[in-house]
Design a protein around this motif. Structure first.
Motif, mmCIF file in Angstrom:
data_model
loop_
_atom_site.group_PDB
_atom_site.id
_atom_site.type_symbol
_atom_site.label_atom_id
_atom_site.label_comp_id
_atom_site.label_asym_id
_atom_site.label_seq_id
_atom_site.Cartn_x
_atom_site.Cartn_y
_atom_site.Cartn_z
ATOM 1 N N GLU A 301 0.835 -1.200 0.000
ATOM 2 C CA GLU A 301 0.000 0.000 0.000
ATOM 3 C C GLU A 301 0.870 1.250 0.000
ATOM 4 N N GLN A 302 1.969 1.224 0.767
ATOM 5 C CA GLN A 302 2.877 2.363 0.806
ATOM 6 C C GLN A 302 3.573 2.557 -0.542
ATOM 7 N N GLN A 303 3.987 1.461 -1.174
ATOM 8 C CA GLN A 303 4.623 1.558 -2.484
ATOM 9 C C GLN A 303 3.647 2.092 -3.529
ATOM 10 N N GLN A 304 2.372 1.711 -3.387
ATOM 11 C CA GLN A 304 1.367 2.200 -4.324
ATOM 12 C C GLN A 304 1.215 3.708 -4.203
ATOM 13 N N LYS A 305 1.201 4.213 -2.997
ATOM 14 C CA LYS A 305 1.100 5.657 -2.782
ATOM 15 C C LYS A 305 2.340 6.374 -3.321
ATOM 16 N N GLU A 306 3.509 5.769 -3.110
ATOM 17 C CA GLU A 306 4.738 6.363 -3.625
ATOM 18 C C GLU A 306 4.724 6.399 -5.155
ATOM 19 N N PHE A 307 4.137 5.380 -5.782
ATOM 20 C CA PHE A 307 4.015 5.359 -7.246
ATOM 21 C C PHE A 307 3.148 6.519 -7.724
ATOM 22 N N TYR A 308 2.045 6.775 -7.035
ATOM 23 C CA TYR A 308 1.176 7.893 -7.406
ATOM 24 C C TYR A 308 1.893 9.228 -7.208
ATOM 25 N N VAL A 309 2.557 9.370 -6.062
ATOM 26 C CA VAL A 309 3.157 10.662 -5.717
ATOM 27 C C VAL A 309 4.449 10.906 -6.495
ATOM 28 N N ASN A 310 5.359 9.931 -6.486
ATOM 29 C CA ASN A 310 6.693 10.147 -7.057
ATOM 30 C C ASN A 310 6.757 9.948 -8.575
ATOM 31 N N THR A 311 5.855 9.156 -9.126
ATOM 32 C CA THR A 311 5.908 8.869 -10.560
ATOM 33 C C THR A 311 4.779 9.565 -11.324
ATOM 34 N N LEU A 312 3.532 9.288 -10.941
ATOM 35 C CA LEU A 312 2.405 9.763 -11.738
ATOM 36 C C LEU A 312 2.121 11.248 -11.584
ATOM 37 N N MET A 313 2.346 11.803 -10.404
ATOM 38 C CA MET A 313 1.976 13.204 -10.182
ATOM 39 C C MET A 313 2.720 14.143 -11.125
ATOM 40 N N SER A 314 4.008 13.899 -11.330
ATOM 41 C CA SER A 314 4.797 14.735 -12.247
ATOM 42 C C SER A 314 4.309 14.584 -13.681
ATOM 43 N N ILE A 315 3.977 13.352 -14.087
ATOM 44 C CA ILE A 315 3.481 13.108 -15.444
ATOM 45 C C ILE A 315 2.138 13.799 -15.644
ATOM 46 N N ILE A 316 1.238 13.641 -14.693
ATOM 47 C CA ILE A 316 -0.105 14.234 -14.796
ATOM 48 C C ILE A 316 -0.024 15.752 -14.829
ATOM 49 N N LYS A 317 0.848 16.322 -14.011
ATOM 50 C CA LYS A 317 0.997 17.775 -13.978
ATOM 51 C C LYS A 317 1.455 18.299 -15.343
ATOM 52 N N GLN A 318 2.350 17.561 -16.009
ATOM 53 C CA GLN A 318 2.811 17.974 -17.325
ATOM 54 C C GLN A 318 1.665 17.942 -18.335
ATOM 55 N N TYR A 319 0.844 16.888 -18.295
ATOM 56 C CA TYR A 319 -0.313 16.804 -19.195
ATOM 57 C C TYR A 319 -1.255 17.974 -18.953
ATOM 58 N N GLU A 320 -1.559 18.250 -17.704
ATOM 59 C CA GLU A 320 -2.504 19.328 -17.380
ATOM 60 C C GLU A 320 -1.989 20.681 -17.865
ATOM 61 N N GLU A 321 -0.709 20.945 -17.641
ATOM 62 C CA GLU A 321 -0.140 22.226 -18.054
ATOM 63 C C GLU A 321 -0.104 22.363 -19.570
ATOM 64 N N GLU A 322 0.289 21.283 -20.261
ATOM 65 C CA GLU A 322 0.387 21.332 -21.720
ATOM 66 C C GLU A 322 -0.998 21.522 -22.351
ATOM 67 N N LEU A 323 -1.991 20.801 -21.860
ATOM 68 C CA LEU A 323 -3.355 20.940 -22.386
ATOM 69 C C LEU A 323 -3.895 22.344 -22.134
ATOM 70 N N THR A 324 -3.638 22.860 -20.935
ATOM 71 C CA THR A 324 -4.163 24.186 -20.578
ATOM 72 C C THR A 324 -3.517 25.283 -21.410
ATOM 73 N N VAL A 325 -2.187 25.261 -21.505
ATOM 74 C CA VAL A 325 -1.462 26.336 -22.193
ATOM 75 C C VAL A 325 -1.702 26.305 -23.699
ATOM 76 N N LYS A 326 -1.754 25.106 -24.299
ATOM 77 C CA LYS A 326 -1.832 24.997 -25.747
ATOM 78 C C LYS A 326 -3.255 25.034 -26.294
ATOM 79 N N LEU A 327 -4.257 24.654 -25.503
ATOM 80 C CA LEU A 327 -5.610 24.540 -26.030
ATOM 81 C C LEU A 327 -6.535 25.685 -25.617
ATOM 82 N N LEU A 328 -6.278 26.303 -24.486
ATOM 83 C CA LEU A 328 -7.152 27.376 -24.013
ATOM 84 C C LEU A 328 -6.611 28.741 -24.437
#
Length: 434
Positions: A301-328
Motif C-alpha cells: 500500500e505504501q509503495q502504491q502511494k509512492e508510485f502515485y506521488v513520485n511517478t504519476l503526479m509529475s506526469i499528470i501535472k505535465q499533461y494538465e499544463e500542456e493541455l491548458t497552455v496549448k488549447l485554451l
C-alpha cells in the motif's frame, strides 16, 4: 539553425503499409520491428504507465475566489473527455501518447484547428519521423528563435509551430526540449534481458541441451561420415519433442552433454538486477510486475502511494499544463480555466473506507451529503444539499462558558441568563461551602 536529436537509438526508416497509411501518421504503425518491446519487463512498464494515464478522466474546471466548478458547456470539454479525433476515444488517445512519451522519450500531438482558430481534433504523430529545430536565423519561419517540428514519413510532410503541437517529454531532459528515453539510456540492460530471453529459448528449443561432445576412439573417416554422425546425434537431442528421448550410442562412442548451469552463472540474479534497473528508471514498483519477493501486505500500500506521488503526479501535472497552455485562450486561462485529471480513480478506496471518509467530512461541516452522493453517482436529492454540523459545537470565544471556573468578568460576558440568574452565584458558593 539548431537541430535537436531524437535519441531513439535506431535508424530512421520508412515502413509502408498500403491500408494503414493514415494510422502510421498517428503513431499506430503495427509493422515496425519494436525490439525493446519484446522484452517483457520493458513492455509491462509501458503498459502500466499508459493504463494509469488512460483511465484517468479529464475535466475542464474554472477556479474562482471561493470555489471551483466544472465547465461542461465548453466545446473542448467533449473533445478531450470523449473523442479527441475521429478514430480514437479519449482512453486510447492518452494511452498512445503515454506509450510514445515513454518509448521515445517524447510524444508530439498535432493540434488541428479550423479557419477560425478553434481546435478541431488532436492527432498523435510518430516521433521517429519528427525533427525538432530552433530557428535562430528565421529560415523556417518569419521570426527568429522559434521552435519548429518537421514531420516527414515519406508520404506526409508537415511544418508545425510549437503552438500547434502538444509536446510531452520524459522525466529527464538535458535541454528542456527533447526528453531522454529509457530505451536509449538503458539500451545495454534492455539488450542483456533480450539476449537472456533468446538464450532460454534456445535451451528450450534444443530440448534443454546446450551442446554435447561425442568422443570416438577410432577414425571417423571423411567429412561426409562426420556430418552424418553429427546429424544422427542431433535428431535425438535437439528440439522440445526430443526431450526425454533415449539416445542410442554405437560402440566406441561416448556422448557427454555440456550444460551450463544457470545457477552457476548467476543467470537469475543478473536478470533480476537488469529488471530492477529498468523498472526503477520508469518509476514502477516491482510488485506491479508481480514480483512480491520483497513485498508485504503493509508496504505494498505504501509503495502504491509512492508510485502515485513520485511517478504519476509529475506526469499528470505535465499533461494538465500542456493541455491548458496549448488549447485554451489566454483570456480563458486568466479567468481561472484549466484542464485537470480526476485522481480519485487511482486513489478510490473500498466502499467502507469511502463511506467513513464521507461521514467525517459531513460531520465536520465541510462536505454536504449531496456532494458525497454525487461522488457515488447517486441521484441528486435537494434535501441533502445542506451543510450539517454537530449542535454541541460552540465558538472558541465561548469555550468554558458552562464551567464552574468560568469568570464572566474576564471574558466580559453580560448575558446573565447563561449563568443561572442573580442567585446562581450564591447557590454555587453555598454548594461549595457544604
Amino acid at each position: 539553425m539548431k537541430l535537436f536529436g531524437r535519441n531513439t537509438g535506431e535508424k530512421r526508416n520508412i515502413y509502408t503499409l498500403q491500408d494503414q497509411e493514415f494510422l502510421k501518421m498517428l503513431g499506430m504503425d503495427t509493422g515496425e520491428s519494436t525490439g525493446a518491446l519484446n522484452v517483457a519487463c520493458y513492455y509491462t512498464c509501458l503498459r502500466i504507465l499508459s493504463d494509469a494515464i488512460g483511465k484517468l478522466p479529464v475535466k475542464l474546471i474554472k477556479s474562482g475566489k471561493n470555489n471551483s466548478e466544472k465547465v461542461d458547456n465548453h466545446y473542448l470539454y467533449k473533445l478531450i473527455k470523449l473523442q479527441p479525433n475521429q478514430i480514437m476515444v479519449s482512453t486510447n488517445f492518452f494511452k498512445v501518447v503515454e506509450n510514445q512519451r515513454n518509448h521515445y522519450g517524447n510524444a508530439v500531438v498535432w493540434i488541428q484547428t479550423n479557419r477560425k482558430g478553434f481546435v478541431k481534433a488532436l492527432y498523435p504523430l510518430d516521433f521517429k519521423y519528427i525533427q525538432v529545430y530552433i530557428d535562430d536565423q528565421g529560415i523556417i519561419g518569419n521570426e527568429k528563435g522559434g521552435l519548429w517540428y518537421l514531420y516527414d514519413d515519406g508520404k506526409i510532410k508537415m511544418k508545425l509551430k510549437s503552438t500547434e503541437v502538444l509536446h510531452l517529454r520524459s522525466g529527464v531532459s538535458m535541454d528542456g526540449i527533447i526528453g531522454l528515453s529509457v530505451r536509449g539510456q538503458l539500451s545495454k540492460s534492455i539488450k542483456n534481458l533480450a539476449h537472456g530471453d533468446d538464450y532460454i529459448n534456445e535451451i528450450w528449443e534444443k530440448g534443454m541441451f546446450n551442446s554435447a561432445v561425442v568422443q570416438h576412439t577410432g577414425d571417423i573417416g571423411d567429412q561426409k561420415a562426420l556430418a552424418r554422425m553429427k546429424a544422427e546425434f542431433e535428431q535425438y537431442i535437439t528440439g522440445i519433442k526430443s526431450a526425454g528421448k533415449v539416445i542410442p550410442i554405437p560402440p566406441d562412442y561416448k556422448f557427454t552433454p555440456i550444460n551450463a548451469n544457470l545457477a552457476d552463472v548467476q543467470f537469475l540474479e543478473i536478470n533480476n538486477l537488469k529488471i530492477r534497473e529498468i523498472t526503477a528508471a520508469f518509476g514502477v514498483p516491482m510488485h506491479m510486475l508481480n514480483d512480491l519477493s520483497r513485498a508485504t501486505h503493509s508496504n505494498i500500500e505504501q509503495q502504491q502511494k509512492e508510485f502515485y506521488v513520485n511517478t504519476l503526479m509529475s506526469i499528470i501535472k505535465q499533461y494538465e499544463e500542456e493541455l491548458t497552455v496549448k488549447l485554451l485562450r489566454s483570456d480563458e486561462i486568466d479567468a481561472g480555466m484549466k484542464f485537470q485529471f480526476n485522481l480519485d480513480v487511482l486513489l478510490r478506496a473500498s466502499t467502507k473506507e469511502r463511506y467513513e471518509a464521507y461521514g467525517i467530512g459531513i460531520d465536520k461541516g465541510f462536505l454536504k451529503p449531496s456532494e458525497a452522493r454525487k461522488s457515488e453517482d447517486l441521484p441528486y436529492a435537494p434535501e441533502s444539499d445542506v451543510i450539517l454540523v454537530n449542535g454541541t459545537y460552540a465558538p472558541i470565544q465561548q469555550a468554558g462558558l458552562f464551567s464552574d471556573h468560568y469568570d464572566p468578568e474576564a471574558n466580559k460576558t453580560t448575558d446573565t441568563s447563561l449563568e443561572g440568574g442573580e442567585n446562581s452565584g450564591e447557590k454555587a458558593e453555598g454548594d461549595k461551602t457544604d
